[in-house]
Scaffold this active site. Structure first.
Site, PDB file in Angstrom:
ATOM      1  N   GLU A   1       0.858  -1.176   0.000  1.00  0.00           N
ATOM      2  CA  GLU A   1       0.000   0.000   0.000  1.00  0.00           C
ATOM      3  C   GLU A   1       0.895   1.228   0.000  1.00  0.00           C
ATOM      4  O   GLU A   1       1.872   1.309   0.714  1.00  0.00           O
ATOM      5  CB  GLU A   1      -0.863  -0.037   1.257  1.00  0.00           C
ATOM      6  CG  GLU A   1      -1.584   1.226   1.537  1.00  0.00           C
ATOM      7  CD  GLU A   1      -2.521   1.621   0.427  1.00  0.00           C
ATOM      8  OE1 GLU A   1      -3.013   2.723   0.466  1.00  0.00           O
ATOM      9  OE2 GLU A   1      -2.739   0.819  -0.507  1.00  0.00           O
TER      10      GLU A   1
ATOM     11  N   GLN B   1      -9.680   0.425  -5.278  1.00  0.00           N
ATOM     12  CA  GLN B   1     -10.405  -0.609  -4.542  1.00  0.00           C
ATOM     13  C   GLN B   1     -10.321  -0.308  -3.044  1.00  0.00           C
ATOM     14  O   GLN B   1      -9.243  -0.346  -2.443  1.00  0.00           O
ATOM     15  CB  GLN B   1      -9.860  -2.024  -4.830  1.00  0.00           C
ATOM     16  CG  GLN B   1     -10.829  -3.116  -4.458  1.00  0.00           C
ATOM     17  CD  GLN B   1     -12.120  -3.044  -5.286  1.00  0.00           C
ATOM     18  OE1 GLN B   1     -12.159  -2.474  -6.377  1.00  0.00           O
ATOM     19  NE2 GLN B   1     -13.206  -3.593  -4.756  1.00  0.00           N
ATOM     20  N   LEU B   2     -11.491   0.032  -2.534  1.00  0.00           N
ATOM     21  CA  LEU B   2     -11.578   0.410  -1.129  1.00  0.00           C
ATOM     22  C   LEU B   2     -10.865  -0.603  -0.227  1.00  0.00           C
ATOM     23  O   LEU B   2     -11.123  -1.800  -0.319  1.00  0.00           O
ATOM     24  CB  LEU B   2     -13.048   0.512  -0.711  1.00  0.00           C
ATOM     25  CG  LEU B   2     -13.287   1.026   0.711  1.00  0.00           C
ATOM     26  CD1 LEU B   2     -12.885   2.485   0.827  1.00  0.00           C
ATOM     27  CD2 LEU B   2     -14.728   0.826   1.136  1.00  0.00           C
ATOM     28  N   HIS B   3      -9.997  -0.119   0.592  1.00  0.00           N
ATOM     29  CA  HIS B   3      -9.283  -1.029   1.484  1.00  0.00           C
ATOM     30  C   HIS B   3      -9.083  -0.417   2.856  1.00  0.00           C
ATOM     31  O   HIS B   3      -8.804   0.770   2.986  1.00  0.00           O
ATOM     32  CB  HIS B   3      -7.939  -1.451   0.872  1.00  0.00           C
ATOM     33  CG  HIS B   3      -7.075  -0.317   0.440  1.00  0.00           C
ATOM     34  ND1 HIS B   3      -7.241   0.345  -0.769  1.00  0.00           N
ATOM     35  CD2 HIS B   3      -6.020   0.277   1.040  1.00  0.00           C
ATOM     36  CE1 HIS B   3      -6.323   1.291  -0.881  1.00  0.00           C
ATOM     37  NE2 HIS B   3      -5.572   1.278   0.203  1.00  0.00           N
ATOM     38  N   LEU B   4      -9.258  -1.269   3.827  1.00  0.00           N
ATOM     39  CA  LEU B   4      -9.087  -0.867   5.218  1.00  0.00           C
ATOM     40  C   LEU B   4      -7.692  -1.273   5.687  1.00  0.00           C
ATOM     41  O   LEU B   4      -7.305  -2.431   5.543  1.00  0.00           O
ATOM     42  CB  LEU B   4     -10.150  -1.565   6.084  1.00  0.00           C
ATOM     43  CG  LEU B   4     -10.009  -1.414   7.603  1.00  0.00           C
ATOM     44  CD1 LEU B   4     -10.334   0.000   8.040  1.00  0.00           C
ATOM     45  CD2 LEU B   4     -10.913  -2.410   8.324  1.00  0.00           C
TER      46      LEU B   4
END
Length: 724
Positions: A516, A619-622
């Site tokens: 990330e 892409q939504l990521h936590l």
DNA sequence: GTTCTAGAAC
DNA sequence: GTTCTAGAAC
């Protein structure tokens, strides 16, 4: 490469052009000064005296003393103050010296002049009539360092802990001057008495006098060896003990390993002076001495073999970022000191081989020393127990190591080694960052143990050599990414959520890691939907859209994992609306589950769960990220600030805002990423990433109050639960 | 994301 | 001189 070469060439051209000019001027002066008639009148000759020595060796004092008592006109050319009281360049020194010579003054070149290259241009000053002298202040490093550290008003502003670093750095490049460089006279001073004597000689050196040519004051001293030792040490002894004598040197080797954290508080600046906080980039094997403990192998022979095999290995690996660390628990370890002495004698290893006192199972947590691979001197059954290193490593690694070992081999023959990748759930992995254990079996000389060689050292030495070869071979294969099969875990089945754990492995092994990042400047401030994503930024999207093709993509990491949403078209928090609340809750729950799992394995871990305001990957990521921030991938300000400023939106806050407002209002402010570097705990500011990392590795201040509320920080104490 | 590199900072 | 950062290219 090309351009830097060009600029270097250009620089040299400038210098030599400049020198040609001043030399010519000086020659003209000389001609004017030289009587055209053959009368016996003796003309005063100018001399150029190059001082040579590290900071703190007493160069300036020497000049000042001589100038004070001398009848000869002198100019002191000091690089530290030549630029209107500030430090200047070599060219400025050359120019200033040429001017002084022109005025009929003799000059002291008061700069370190530590090697031949540094001196060469000054030897071209003046004309053939101008004598060139050298005063070598060959004072013990220890003395120079302590003087440098003590001075408060030094012209070169070289103070405090940095002094030790600079002195050692310089000494590593020391080349004593030779007459062949162009000197008429060289005076060596090794202690205060020599210095006084030389001051006397030059102080009473009148304008019409001349001094005999040649070398003076040099004592029997093998400078070659010294240089070798300094090179071996390369980096700083933080205690300031780096000296020129072998006794001090031995101590230095132990201290020499860059250590992120030795203690707390008062020793914090050690890391910065050692200048090697990025040591995590060096792939390290820590190994105990084979067979010398329980197997009672003769220490003399064993230490010879260690040095021999290390030397062989080091010469093979060349400049690879690899190092070997011989570790022993006891500070009084005989084998360690024997190896140290022999390594120094043979000048083995340069900066690739070190000895270290410490617990091999706790090198990172106790000494701040990251070792990727550790060797275990095991038994033929590859079983825990037996005491010593084998018991300690099996114990520290947990049952995971036993299981992983069993998959590889049932037994081991003497001289052989087996590489075992450590499961990421092993405490040795999570706490110490050890990715592989190499079991190695050495020859046994102990009648109480199996396969005793009964004193047959012919066979014993052969097997011991073989054992080290196998060990180093195994290490090399891991380092090169060959044969490094990493255990793969199945992702949890969790509805529309896919998890990815990016690795923070230092090595580029063949598994494809997904990292990330924070952001891609071009896209700053733009919304999610219309954003153009670079190819690497697509990686998460591809995984989420085609989980079948990536079913076993769980990349290991100690501290940072991502929870991916599988929903198409949901690229960032800017795209999220009220209807996504259940999804976000699920993501949070999954993140929390992982955090708790990891905390169970390692109670010292603390996690924050949250989103980046502007993500760098689609892409939504936590993010589920542990708050130790011990990662070689955390390299710059943006990385740091993306997790420690309001750029990082805590998952609980995002969910709350969605419920209250129906969307998340982004401050959309890139200024967060540019903010100064501050400790996430005590909020102290730090000038750069290495210093910050060094600080956070030991900062134990409580977290800011806001983080302790609403379950933002997940720790073993807090059992936050926002789902269900 | 990584690598490379110029130039700033020390 | 070395270390560190930041920007550009990929």
């Amino acid at each position: 490469m090309y351009s830097s070469q060009t600029s270097e060439v250009r620089k040299r051209e400038v210098v030599s052009h400049f020198l040609a000019e001043i030399t010519q001027e000086a020659m003209e002066i000389d001609r004017q000064n030289t009587p055209s008639t053959g009368e016996g009148k003796q003309e005063s000759k100018t001399i150029v005296v190059l001082l040579m020595g590290p900071p703190g060796s007493g160069k300036s004092t020497f000049c000042d003393e001589v100038i004070r008592i001398s009848a000869r006109p002198w100019a002191r050319i000091c690089q530290d103050i030549i630029n209107n009281g500030k430090s200047g360049t070599k060219i400025q020194c050359l120019s200033s010296a040429a001017t002084a010579l022109k005025e009929g003054k003799s000059v002291f070149i008061d700069r370190c002049n530590i090697n031949k290259e540094q001196r060469a241009d000054f030897l071209k000053l003046g004309g053939p009539q101008t004598e060139k002298h050298a005063i070598v202040l060959d004072i013990p490093a220890k003395v120079c360092i302590s003087r440098s550290v003590k001075r408060t008003e030094h012209e070169g502003k070289l103070q405090g802990g940095k002094a030790a670093a600079v002195v050692n750095q310089m000494l590593s490049k020391k080349e004593l001057p030779k007459l062949s460089e162009g000197f008429n006279r060289i005076t060596f001073c090794q202690d205060e008495r020599d210095v006084k004597e030389a001051i006397g000689v030059y102080g009473s050196f009148g304008p019409l006098d001349s001094l005999p040519s040649g070398c003076f004051g040099q004592k029997m001293l093998d400078t070659k060896t010294q240089q070798g030792i300094m090179r071996f040490l390369k980096k700083v002894d933080p205690s300031g003990n780096a000296g020129s004598g072998p006794t001090v040197v031995e101590k230095s080797i132990t201290n020499e390993i860059p250590v992120k954290r030795l203690g707390k508080g008062d020793k914090l600046d050690i890391a910065s002076t050692s200048g090697d906080v990025d040591s995590c980039n060096i792939y390290t094997l820590a190994f105990p001495s084979i067979s010398t403990a329980d197997f009672q192998f003769n220490l003399e022979r064993a230490s010879d073999i260690i040095v021999e095999k290390v030397e062989e290995f080091v010469s093979r690996i060349g400049k690879s970022k690899i190092r070997l660390l011989l570790v022993d628990l006891s500070p009084e370890s005989k084998i360690l000191s024997m190896v140290k002495t022999k390594a120094v004698q043979k000048n083995v290893g340069s900066n690739k081989f070190f000895t270290f006192v410490g617990d091999i199972t706790r090198l990172r947590s106790q000494k701040g020393l990251q070792c990727n691979v550790i060797a275990n001197t095991t038994n033929w059954r590859l079983k825990p127990g037996g005491g010593g290193v084998n018991a300690a490593i099996f114990k520290a690694a947990g049952p995971e190591l036993e299981i992983a070992t069993k998959e590889r081999a049932e037994t081991l023959s003497p001289g052989k080694a087996v590489v075992v990748p450590l499961p990421s759930s092993s405490p040795l992995y999570t706490r110490e960052g050890v990715t592989h254990v190499i079991h190695v079996l050495g020859p046994n000389m102990n009648p109480q143990r199996p396969d005793c060689l009964k004193g047959d050292y012919g066979k014993g030495c052969k097997i011991l050599r073989e054992a080290y070869s196998s060990l180093f071979e195994g290490f090399l294969s891991i380092a090169q990414g060959v044969g490094s099969e990493h255990n793969i875990e199945r992702p949890l089945e969790s509805g529309g959520v896919q998890e990815v754990i990016p690795t923070n492995d230092d090595l580029k092994t063949k598994r494809g890691a997904v990292y990330e990042s924070d952001k891609n400047k071009k896209y700053k401030g733009s919304g999610g939907a219309t954003k153009a994503w670079g190819s690497w930024a697509q990686a998460l999207y591809n995984i989420a859209m085609h989980p079948d093709k990536h079913s076993n993509v769980v990349l290991e990491a100690q501290v940072h994992l991502l929870v991916l949403a599988r929903a198409d078209g949901l690229d960032s928090i800017a795209d999220v609306r009220r209807e996504h609340i259940p999804l976000l809750k699920t993501m949070h729950a999954v993140g929390l589950k992982w955090a708790e799992k990891l905390i169970n394995e390692n109670g010292s871990l603390l996690f924050r769960l949250g989103y980046h305001s502007v993500p760098s990957m689609r892409q939504l990521h936590l993010h589920v990220i542990s708050q130790d921030f011990e990662s070689s991938h955390l390299k710059n300000k943006k990385h740091w600030n993306s997790f420690t400023t309001p750029f990082f939106l805590d998952s609980v806050d995002v969910m709350k805002e969605l419920e209250d407002e129906g969307k998340v209002t982004l401050k959309n402010d890139s200024k967060f990423l540019e903010m100064e570097l501050r400790c996430h705990r005590c909020r102290s500011a730090h000038p750069n990433i290495p210093r910050l990392k060094s600080h956070i590795s030991s900062c134990q201040a409580p977290f800011p109050a806001a983080l302790l509320q609403n379950g933002r920080l997940v720790s073993s104490e807090v059992t936050a639960n926002f789902c269900n």
